[in-house]
Design an enzyme around this catalytic site. Structure first.
Site, PDB file in Angstrom:
ATOM      1  N   CYS A 161       3.408 -13.668  -0.692  1.00 10.75           N
ATOM      2  CA  CYS A 161       2.340 -14.500  -0.948  1.00 10.75           C
ATOM      3  C   CYS A 161       2.573 -15.545  -1.777  1.00 10.75           C
ATOM      4  O   CYS A 161       3.678 -15.512  -2.764  1.00 10.75           O
ATOM      5  CB  CYS A 161       1.293 -13.397  -1.162  1.00 10.75           C
ATOM      6  SG  CYS A 161       1.561 -12.506  -2.692  1.00 10.75           S
ATOM      7  N   HIS A 171       7.851  -5.348  -4.965  1.00 15.42           N
ATOM      8  CA  HIS A 171       8.173  -3.962  -4.734  1.00 15.42           C
ATOM      9  C   HIS A 171       9.116  -4.145  -3.268  1.00 15.42           C
ATOM     10  O   HIS A 171       8.780  -3.741  -1.888  1.00 15.42           O
ATOM     11  CB  HIS A 171       6.973  -3.114  -4.114  1.00 15.42           C
ATOM     12  CG  HIS A 171       6.229  -2.856  -5.137  1.00 15.42           C
ATOM     13  ND1 HIS A 171       4.930  -2.722  -5.071  1.00 15.42           N
ATOM     14  CD2 HIS A 171       6.299  -2.399  -6.659  1.00 15.42           C
ATOM     15  CE1 HIS A 171       4.362  -2.264  -6.305  1.00 15.42           C
ATOM     16  NE2 HIS A 171       5.431  -2.346  -7.267  1.00 15.42           N
ATOM     17  N   GLU A 201      -2.161  -3.609 -10.628  1.00 15.73           N
ATOM     18  CA  GLU A 201      -3.088  -4.971 -10.727  1.00 15.73           C
ATOM     19  C   GLU A 201      -4.630  -3.964 -11.101  1.00 15.73           C
ATOM     20  O   GLU A 201      -5.343  -4.585 -12.046  1.00 15.73           O
ATOM     21  CB  GLU A 201      -3.329  -5.341  -9.374  1.00 15.73           C
ATOM     22  CG  GLU A 201      -4.735  -6.453  -9.277  1.00 15.73           C
ATOM     23  CD  GLU A 201      -4.958  -6.968  -7.940  1.00 15.73           C
ATOM     24  OE1 GLU A 201      -5.993  -6.959  -7.842  1.00 15.73           O
ATOM     25  OE2 GLU A 201      -3.987  -7.221  -7.213  1.00 15.73           O
ATOM     26  N   CYS A 247      -7.707 -11.363  -1.617  1.00 13.26           N
ATOM     27  CA  CYS A 247      -6.988 -12.666  -1.601  1.00 13.26           C
ATOM     28  C   CYS A 247      -6.906 -13.118  -0.122  1.00 13.26           C
ATOM     29  O   CYS A 247      -6.860 -12.308   0.907  1.00 13.26           O
ATOM     30  CB  CYS A 247      -5.462 -12.579  -1.796  1.00 13.26           C
ATOM     31  SG  CYS A 247      -4.551 -13.815  -1.512  1.00 13.26           S
TER      32      CYS A 247
END
Length: 301
Positions: free
Chosen positions: A17, A45, A136, A206
Protein backbone atom coordinates in the site's frame (compact mmCIF):
# COMPACT_ATOMS: atom_id res chain seq x y z
CA UNK A 1 3.42 -34.64 -16.45
CA UNK A 2 2.38 -32.53 -19.43
CA UNK A 3 1.02 -29.02 -18.95
CA UNK A 4 -0.49 -26.52 -21.38
CA UNK A 5 1.66 -23.42 -21.76
CA UNK A 6 0.32 -21.08 -19.09
CA UNK A 7 -0.48 -17.42 -19.37
CA UNK A 8 0.85 -15.99 -16.10
CA UNK A 9 -0.13 -12.53 -14.86
CA UNK A 10 0.46 -10.49 -11.72
CA UNK A 11 -2.42 -8.80 -9.92
CA UNK A 12 -1.99 -5.05 -10.67
CA UNK A 13 -3.71 -4.14 -7.39
CA UNK A 14 -1.45 -6.32 -5.23
CA UNK A 15 1.69 -5.27 -3.43
CA UNK A 16 2.60 -2.56 -0.96
CA UNK A 17 0.00 0.00 0.00
CA UNK A 18 1.08 3.64 -0.30
CA UNK A 19 2.07 3.89 3.38
CA UNK A 20 4.31 0.81 3.32
CA UNK A 21 5.83 1.80 -0.03
CA UNK A 22 6.65 5.23 1.43
CA UNK A 23 8.30 3.61 4.48
CA UNK A 24 10.35 1.24 2.32
CA UNK A 25 11.60 4.15 0.19
CA UNK A 26 12.52 6.06 3.36
CA UNK A 27 14.48 3.05 4.61
CA UNK A 28 16.31 2.61 1.31
CA UNK A 29 17.27 6.29 1.19
CA UNK A 30 18.43 6.25 4.79
CA UNK A 31 20.53 3.11 4.27
CA UNK A 32 22.05 4.46 1.05
CA UNK A 33 23.17 7.57 2.91
CA UNK A 34 24.24 6.06 6.23
CA UNK A 35 24.78 2.34 5.64
CA UNK A 36 23.01 1.44 8.88
CA UNK A 37 19.71 2.24 10.57
CA UNK A 38 17.36 0.81 13.20
CA UNK A 39 13.66 0.14 12.71
CA UNK A 40 11.33 0.05 15.71
CA UNK A 41 9.57 -3.22 14.91
CA UNK A 42 9.49 -4.97 11.54
CA UNK A 43 9.06 -2.42 8.77
CA UNK A 44 6.76 -4.85 6.93
CA UNK A 45 5.40 -8.30 7.78
CA UNK A 46 7.19 -10.13 4.99
CA UNK A 47 10.28 -12.20 5.65
CA UNK A 48 11.72 -11.82 2.15
CA UNK A 49 11.51 -8.01 2.21
CA UNK A 50 12.83 -7.66 5.75
CA UNK A 51 15.70 -9.96 4.76
CA UNK A 52 16.51 -7.73 1.77
CA UNK A 53 16.56 -4.62 3.95
CA UNK A 54 18.58 -6.39 6.64
CA UNK A 55 21.24 -7.13 4.03
CA UNK A 56 21.33 -3.39 3.25
CA UNK A 57 21.94 -2.54 6.91
CA UNK A 58 18.51 -2.22 8.59
CA UNK A 59 18.30 -3.72 12.09
CA UNK A 60 14.93 -4.37 13.72
CA UNK A 61 14.66 -3.69 17.44
CA UNK A 62 12.07 -3.29 20.18
CA UNK A 63 11.17 0.02 21.80
CA UNK A 64 12.89 -1.03 25.01
CA UNK A 65 16.17 -1.41 23.15
CA UNK A 66 16.31 2.22 21.92
CA UNK A 67 18.17 3.45 24.98
CA UNK A 68 20.94 0.95 24.30
CA UNK A 69 21.80 2.57 20.95
CA UNK A 70 24.77 4.92 20.53
CA UNK A 71 23.87 8.61 20.21
CA UNK A 72 24.84 8.75 16.54
CA UNK A 73 22.34 5.98 15.65
CA UNK A 74 19.51 6.74 13.26
CA UNK A 75 16.04 5.33 13.97
CA UNK A 76 13.18 4.70 11.55
CA UNK A 77 9.51 4.67 12.52
CA UNK A 78 7.60 2.35 10.18
CA UNK A 79 4.19 3.03 8.63
CA UNK A 80 2.23 1.64 11.60
CA UNK A 81 3.05 4.64 13.79
CA UNK A 82 4.21 4.92 17.38
CA UNK A 83 2.79 6.23 20.67
CA UNK A 84 4.09 9.53 22.09
CA UNK A 85 6.18 7.61 24.63
CA UNK A 86 8.44 6.29 21.85
CA UNK A 87 9.03 9.84 20.58
CA UNK A 88 9.91 10.85 24.14
CA UNK A 89 12.43 8.02 24.41
CA UNK A 90 14.15 9.16 21.22
CA UNK A 91 14.25 12.76 22.41
CA UNK A 92 15.77 11.93 25.78
CA UNK A 93 18.30 9.59 24.14
CA UNK A 94 19.28 12.21 21.51
CA UNK A 95 18.71 9.76 18.67
CA UNK A 96 18.02 10.88 15.09
CA UNK A 97 14.64 9.98 13.62
CA UNK A 98 13.17 9.34 10.19
CA UNK A 99 9.42 9.20 10.76
CA UNK A 100 7.76 7.07 8.06
CA UNK A 101 4.40 6.83 9.80
CA UNK A 102 1.67 6.52 7.17
CA UNK A 103 -0.16 9.86 6.72
CA UNK A 104 -3.48 8.00 7.04
CA UNK A 105 -2.37 6.66 10.43
CA UNK A 106 -1.12 10.09 11.51
CA UNK A 107 -4.54 11.61 10.78
CA UNK A 108 -6.21 8.83 12.74
CA UNK A 109 -3.88 9.37 15.70
CA UNK A 110 -4.87 13.06 15.70
CA UNK A 111 -8.59 12.21 15.56
CA UNK A 112 -8.29 9.72 18.41
CA UNK A 113 -6.44 12.31 20.48
CA UNK A 114 -9.12 14.96 19.96
CA UNK A 115 -12.01 12.55 20.56
CA UNK A 116 -10.45 11.12 23.70
CA UNK A 117 -9.93 14.60 25.13
CA UNK A 118 -13.63 15.29 24.58
CA UNK A 119 -14.86 12.02 26.04
CA UNK A 120 -12.49 12.20 29.02
CA UNK A 121 -14.20 15.42 30.15
CA UNK A 122 -17.58 13.65 30.04
CA UNK A 123 -16.46 10.23 31.34
CA UNK A 124 -17.17 8.72 27.92
CA UNK A 125 -15.38 6.03 25.95
CA UNK A 126 -13.17 5.82 22.88
CA UNK A 127 -13.47 2.46 21.13
CA UNK A 128 -10.85 1.26 18.66
CA UNK A 129 -12.01 -1.61 16.47
CA UNK A 130 -8.85 -3.53 15.74
CA UNK A 131 -6.42 -6.23 16.73
CA UNK A 132 -5.18 -5.90 20.33
CA UNK A 133 -1.40 -5.63 20.42
CA UNK A 134 -1.09 -4.66 16.76
CA UNK A 135 1.55 -1.90 16.45
CA UNK A 136 -0.89 0.56 14.86
CA UNK A 137 -3.42 -0.04 17.64
CA UNK A 138 -0.75 0.34 20.33
CA UNK A 139 0.18 3.68 18.78
CA UNK A 140 -3.45 4.81 18.72
CA UNK A 141 -3.92 3.86 22.36
CA UNK A 142 -0.88 5.94 23.21
CA UNK A 143 -2.42 9.04 21.63
CA UNK A 144 -5.63 8.69 23.63
CA UNK A 145 -6.58 10.01 27.03
CA UNK A 146 -9.27 8.76 29.35
CA UNK A 147 -11.18 5.54 28.79
CA UNK A 148 -10.06 3.60 25.70
CA UNK A 149 -11.19 0.10 24.74
CA UNK A 150 -9.80 -2.06 21.94
CA UNK A 151 -12.39 -4.51 20.63
CA UNK A 152 -12.06 -6.89 17.71
CA UNK A 153 -15.49 -8.42 17.26
CA UNK A 154 -19.17 -7.41 17.38
CA UNK A 155 -19.84 -10.15 19.93
CA UNK A 156 -17.82 -8.20 22.49
CA UNK A 157 -20.13 -5.17 22.42
CA UNK A 158 -22.82 -6.47 24.77
CA UNK A 159 -20.41 -7.22 27.62
CA UNK A 160 -18.03 -4.30 27.09
CA UNK A 161 -17.88 -1.52 29.70
CA UNK A 162 -19.06 1.27 27.40
CA UNK A 163 -20.08 4.67 28.70
CA UNK A 164 -21.55 7.54 26.69
CA UNK A 165 -20.54 9.66 24.88
CA UNK A 166 -18.88 7.17 22.57
CA UNK A 167 -16.40 7.67 19.73
CA UNK A 168 -15.76 4.61 17.53
CA UNK A 169 -12.70 4.28 15.27
CA UNK A 170 -11.32 1.45 13.17
CA UNK A 171 -7.73 0.34 12.70
CA UNK A 172 -6.87 1.52 9.19
CA UNK A 173 -6.34 -2.05 7.92
CA UNK A 174 -9.61 -3.45 9.30
CA UNK A 175 -12.07 -5.40 7.15
CA UNK A 176 -14.89 -3.06 6.11
CA UNK A 177 -17.62 -5.69 6.42
CA UNK A 178 -16.57 -6.65 9.94
CA UNK A 179 -16.43 -3.00 11.00
CA UNK A 180 -19.94 -2.48 9.61
CA UNK A 181 -21.25 -5.38 11.72
CA UNK A 182 -19.41 -3.97 14.71
CA UNK A 183 -21.04 -0.56 14.27
CA UNK A 184 -24.46 -2.15 13.86
CA UNK A 185 -23.94 -3.88 17.21
CA UNK A 186 -23.00 -0.53 18.79
CA UNK A 187 -26.18 1.08 17.45
CA UNK A 188 -28.25 -1.88 18.63
CA UNK A 189 -26.94 -1.45 22.18
CA UNK A 190 -27.52 2.32 22.15
CA UNK A 191 -30.50 2.68 19.77
CA UNK A 192 -31.21 6.36 20.44
CA UNK A 193 -27.74 7.61 21.26
CA UNK A 194 -26.67 8.40 17.68
CA UNK A 195 -29.61 10.75 17.12
CA UNK A 196 -28.73 12.49 20.38
CA UNK A 197 -25.13 12.91 19.26
CA UNK A 198 -23.79 10.59 21.95
CA UNK A 199 -22.39 7.97 19.54
CA UNK A 200 -19.99 9.10 16.83
CA UNK A 201 -18.80 6.47 14.35
CA UNK A 202 -15.72 7.43 12.34
CA UNK A 203 -14.98 5.69 9.03
CA UNK A 204 -11.22 5.42 9.31
CA UNK A 205 -10.38 2.31 7.25
CA UNK A 206 -7.82 3.09 4.55
CA UNK A 207 -9.50 3.35 1.13
CA UNK A 208 -6.78 1.21 -0.45
CA UNK A 209 -7.52 -1.56 2.03
CA UNK A 210 -11.31 -1.38 1.67
CA UNK A 211 -11.07 -1.60 -2.13
CA UNK A 212 -8.65 -4.52 -2.09
CA UNK A 213 -11.15 -7.36 -1.65
CA UNK A 214 -13.37 -6.49 -4.66
CA UNK A 215 -10.36 -6.21 -6.96
CA UNK A 216 -8.97 -9.48 -5.60
CA UNK A 217 -12.26 -11.25 -6.27
CA UNK A 218 -12.28 -10.12 -9.89
CA UNK A 219 -8.66 -11.17 -10.39
CA UNK A 220 -9.13 -14.56 -8.71
CA UNK A 221 -12.18 -15.45 -10.77
CA UNK A 222 -10.41 -14.53 -14.02
CA UNK A 223 -7.71 -17.22 -13.57
CA UNK A 224 -7.73 -21.00 -13.45
CA UNK A 225 -5.13 -21.05 -10.66
CA UNK A 226 -4.08 -18.32 -8.23
CA UNK A 227 -0.81 -18.23 -6.29
CA UNK A 228 -1.13 -15.92 -3.31
CA UNK A 229 2.21 -14.69 -1.97
CA UNK A 230 2.42 -13.54 1.64
CA UNK A 231 4.60 -13.54 4.73
CA UNK A 232 3.76 -15.90 7.58
CA UNK A 233 3.07 -13.09 10.07
CA UNK A 234 0.92 -10.86 7.85
CA UNK A 235 -2.64 -10.50 9.19
CA UNK A 236 -3.65 -8.84 5.94
CA UNK A 237 -2.13 -11.74 4.00
CA UNK A 238 -3.96 -14.34 6.09
CA UNK A 239 -7.31 -12.64 5.59
CA UNK A 240 -6.89 -11.91 1.86
CA UNK A 241 -5.55 -15.39 1.08
CA UNK A 242 -8.61 -16.90 2.75
CA UNK A 243 -10.89 -14.66 0.71
CA UNK A 244 -8.96 -15.53 -2.45
CA UNK A 245 -9.51 -19.23 -1.75
CA UNK A 246 -13.22 -18.55 -1.34
CA UNK A 247 -13.28 -16.82 -4.74
CA UNK A 248 -11.14 -19.48 -6.42
CA UNK A 249 -10.68 -22.91 -4.73
CA UNK A 250 -7.53 -23.47 -6.81
CA UNK A 251 -5.67 -20.88 -4.72
CA UNK A 252 -2.31 -21.85 -3.22
CA UNK A 253 -0.52 -19.75 -0.59
CA UNK A 254 3.26 -19.47 -0.71
CA UNK A 255 5.97 -17.29 0.80
CA UNK A 256 8.21 -17.53 -2.27
CA UNK A 257 8.99 -19.43 -5.48
CA UNK A 258 10.63 -22.33 -3.66
CA UNK A 259 7.24 -23.54 -2.43
CA UNK A 260 5.63 -23.91 -5.87
CA UNK A 261 4.37 -27.35 -6.94
CA UNK A 262 4.05 -28.09 -10.68
CA UNK A 263 1.03 -30.30 -10.03
CA UNK A 264 -1.00 -27.23 -9.08
CA UNK A 265 -1.05 -26.09 -12.72
CA UNK A 266 -2.19 -29.33 -14.35
CA UNK A 267 -4.82 -28.58 -17.00
CA UNK A 268 -4.76 -24.84 -16.36
CA UNK A 269 -4.57 -22.25 -19.13
CA UNK A 270 -4.00 -19.23 -16.86
CA UNK A 271 -2.36 -18.53 -13.53
CA UNK A 272 -2.55 -15.34 -11.51
CA UNK A 273 -0.08 -14.18 -8.89
CA UNK A 274 -1.42 -11.95 -6.13
CA UNK A 275 -0.34 -10.89 -2.68
CA UNK A 276 -0.93 -8.93 0.50
CA UNK A 277 -0.36 -5.23 1.11
CA UNK A 278 2.92 -6.34 2.72
CA UNK A 279 4.09 -8.39 -0.29
CA UNK A 280 6.76 -6.72 -2.48
CA UNK A 281 6.18 -6.65 -6.23
CA UNK A 282 9.69 -8.02 -6.85
CA UNK A 283 8.76 -11.18 -4.94
CA UNK A 284 5.57 -11.69 -6.94
CA UNK A 285 7.62 -11.21 -10.12
CA UNK A 286 10.02 -13.92 -8.97
CA UNK A 287 7.10 -16.26 -8.33
CA UNK A 288 5.57 -15.51 -11.74
CA UNK A 289 8.91 -16.18 -13.48
CA UNK A 290 9.31 -19.45 -11.59
CA UNK A 291 5.83 -20.56 -12.67
CA UNK A 292 6.60 -19.76 -16.31
CA UNK A 293 9.89 -21.64 -16.16
CA UNK A 294 8.41 -24.62 -14.32
CA UNK A 295 5.43 -25.08 -16.61
CA UNK A 296 7.45 -24.40 -19.77
CA UNK A 297 9.91 -27.16 -18.85
CA UNK A 298 7.06 -29.51 -17.98
CA UNK A 299 5.30 -28.94 -21.32
CA UNK A 300 8.48 -29.93 -23.15
CA UNK A 301 8.80 -33.31 -21.42
Amino acid sequence: MNHPRLVVSIDPAAGFCTGVRRAIRAAETLLANRGQAFSVGEIVHNEAETGRLRALGLTTLKTGELQQLPQDAHVLFRAHGEPPSTYNTLETSNLSLTDATCPVVLRLQHKVGLASAETAEKSGTVVIFGKPGHPEVVGLQGHARGKVLVLSHADQIEEADLTLPLHVFAQTTSHAGSFKQFCEAINARFPDATSRGEVSIHQTICAQVSKREPTLEKFAREHDVVIFVTGSRSSNGKYLSERCTAFNPRTHVVSGPGELDPRWFAGAASAGVSGATSTPVWLMEEVASAIEKMTSEASCT
